[in-house]
Scaffold this motif. Structure first.
Motif, short mmCIF file in Angstrom:
data_model
loop_
_atom_site.label_atom_id
_atom_site.label_comp_id
_atom_site.label_asym_id
_atom_site.label_seq_id
_atom_site.Cartn_x
_atom_site.Cartn_y
_atom_site.Cartn_z
N GLY A 1 0.79 -1.21 0.00
CA GLY A 1 0.00 0.00 0.00
C GLY A 1 0.83 1.27 0.00
O GLY A 1 0.48 2.24 -0.66
N ASP A 2 1.97 1.27 0.73
CA ASP A 2 2.74 2.50 0.85
C ASP A 2 3.52 2.81 -0.42
O ASP A 2 3.91 3.94 -0.65
N LYS A 3 3.74 1.80 -1.27
CA LYS A 3 4.62 2.02 -2.42
C LYS A 3 3.88 2.60 -3.61
O LYS A 3 4.36 3.50 -4.26
N SER A 4 2.71 2.06 -3.89
CA SER A 4 2.02 2.51 -5.10
C SER A 4 1.13 3.67 -4.78
O SER A 4 1.21 4.72 -5.13
N ASP B 1 21.47 0.02 -6.99
CA ASP B 1 20.67 1.22 -7.24
C ASP B 1 19.97 1.10 -8.58
O ASP B 1 20.56 0.66 -9.56
N ALA B 2 18.70 1.52 -8.59
CA ALA B 2 17.98 1.62 -9.87
C ALA B 2 17.74 3.10 -10.12
O ALA B 2 16.75 3.67 -9.70
N GLY B 3 18.70 3.75 -10.78
CA GLY B 3 18.63 5.19 -10.97
C GLY B 3 17.83 5.62 -12.17
O GLY B 3 17.88 6.78 -12.57
N ARG C 1 12.86 1.30 -14.76
CA ARG C 1 13.19 0.44 -13.62
C ARG C 1 12.73 -0.98 -13.87
O ARG C 1 13.43 -1.94 -13.54
N VAL C 2 11.52 -1.10 -14.47
CA VAL C 2 11.02 -2.44 -14.78
C VAL C 2 11.94 -3.13 -15.78
O VAL C 2 12.26 -4.32 -15.64
N SER C 3 12.40 -2.38 -16.81
CA SER C 3 13.32 -2.98 -17.79
C SER C 3 14.57 -3.46 -17.09
O SER C 3 15.07 -4.56 -17.37
N TYR C 4 15.09 -2.65 -16.17
CA TYR C 4 16.32 -3.02 -15.47
C TYR C 4 16.09 -4.27 -14.62
O TYR C 4 16.87 -5.24 -14.71
N VAL D 1 11.70 -4.46 -5.29
CA VAL D 1 12.10 -3.10 -5.64
C VAL D 1 11.51 -2.16 -4.61
O VAL D 1 10.32 -2.18 -4.36
N ALA D 2 12.36 -1.35 -3.97
CA ALA D 2 11.88 -0.38 -2.99
C ALA D 2 12.84 0.80 -2.94
O ALA D 2 14.06 0.62 -2.92
N ASP D 3 12.28 2.01 -2.95
CA ASP D 3 13.06 3.24 -2.83
C ASP D 3 14.21 3.28 -3.82
O ASP D 3 15.36 3.56 -3.47
N ASN D 4 13.92 3.00 -5.08
CA ASN D 4 14.94 3.04 -6.14
C ASN D 4 16.10 2.10 -5.88
O ASN D 4 17.20 2.31 -6.37
#
Lengths: 104, 96, 158
Positions: free
Chosen positions: B93-96, C98-100, C107-110, C125-128
């Protein structure tokens, strides 16, 4: 020309069959679900790719060629998605992957 | 050569089946069934060439590839949430 | 909006022709009807935009795909050799990269490229940042060197 194409097609089929087999062996030999995903990954990418390319060369110029390439594109898109979904679910479900370096 | 490839695919399917039966976790079984599905798609395509009607079989392989993916994701979702209707897990929930 | 609808229309027509292969009037008109229905659905769903049809990435993809294929072959051979090795020389680890990439599509492609390459699988995947499970130290090291991230970024920038 035709003979060369047939030879390349056969070679690709054999390579694909070999990598598929190795992926299957990896599915049995590797220690936990995350490492097994890598084993299955070989079959999904190189095994499927080589076999389908070999079939495409055997098919020649026809609608069949387009369909085989479409099948290859579909597998290349869907398999990593399925692998990731599985890895993510297993990460939240098991939480303790078999690691070489247990401090993480 | 098609026959050889077909035999290799069948052996790999048996290996995947053994993994599906042995488990031990539910994820191993889902992984094995997903791998089995990919091999089935290839097997159908190769089988078309073996019996000499590749045009007919490739359509079935295409359908099987699409349906197999949906099946895997559906089984994963049931195994994680115990419910197909839930749209999102609380931690998403927090991400999207 | 109209541009994307038109492009989607022609792509779907091509898909129909490829999959059916029949040129009778009945089947062609059925195809047009189905394609129009799908475009209408896509319009109502609001997915006729740059994210639903990432056309911007296509020219870069043409240069990226061969490189990725080379990486996949290289990594597959390495993983295959380790699987058939009786000693099973693997060293699984979990690393963060890192996913910059600027867009979600990048990001999905990476992340998908990471999963597609045998030996590395993106877990979350979280916070880039992408959490990656690597089968071997070599694969982890290869990924942290950032060659793939750089190439996905350059594909996105075109």
């Amino acid at each position: 020309m035709n003979l060369a194409l047939d030879l390349i097609s056969d070679a690709l089929l054999v390579i694909g069959a070999l990598f598929t087999l190795v992926g299957g062996i990896g599915l049995l030999r590797l220690p936990d679900v995350f490492t097994r995903l890598h084993g299955a990954g070989i079959t999904d990418t190189l095994g499927a790719g080589a076999i389908l390319l070999g079939l495409a060369l055997a098919a020649g110029w026809s609608l069949l060629l387009g369909k085989l390439l479409l099948l290859l594109a579909i597998l290349a898109l869907l398999n990593p998605s399925a692998s990731h979904a599985l890895a993510r679910a297993a990460r939240h479900g098991i939480r303790r992957p078999w690691l070489d370096d247990p401090k993480i | 050569m098609f026959t050889l490839t077909g035999i290799a695919l069948l052996v790999t399917m048996v290996l995947a089946l053994i993994r599906a039966i042995k488990g031990p976790t539910v994820y191993d079984r889902i992984l094995a069934s997903n791998a089995l599905g990919t091999k089935t798609v290839l097997m159908i395509a190769v089988l078309g060439f073996i019996v000499g009607e590749p045009d007919l079989y490739i359509d079935i392989a295409l359908m099987y590839a699409l349906i197999g993916f949906i099946g895997t994701v559906a089984v994963l979702k049931v195994s994680e949430f115990g419910d197909l209707g839930q749209a999102q897990s609380p931690r998403d929930g927090d991400k999207s | 909006m109209l541009r994307y609808a038109l492009i989607l229309f022609f792509v779907l027509c091509g898909a129909w022709l490829l999959l059916s292969g029949q040129w009778t009037v009945l089947l062609l008109s059925l195809g047009i009807a189905s394609v129009l229905l799908v475009v209408l659905c896509a319009k109502r769903l609001g997915i006729l935009d740059a994210e639903g049809l990432p056309l911007r990435l296509l020219p870069g993809l043409a240069r990226y795909a061969p490189w990725l294929a080379g990486q996949i072959i290289h990594a597959s051979v390495d993983v295959a050799r380790r699987i058939v090795d009786p000693r099973l020389p693997i060293s699984p680890s979990i690393i963060h990269v890192d996913a910059g990439q600027r867009s979600a599509v990048g990001r999905v492609s990476y992340a998908n490229s990471i999963t597609l390459t045998p030996g590395t699988i993106s877990l979350d995947v979280a916070d880039n940042q992408i959490e990656v499970h690597a089968l071997t130290d070599d694969a982890a090291e290869e990924l942290t060197r950032g060659e793939m991230a750089r190439r996905v970024c350059s594909m996105e920038d075109e």
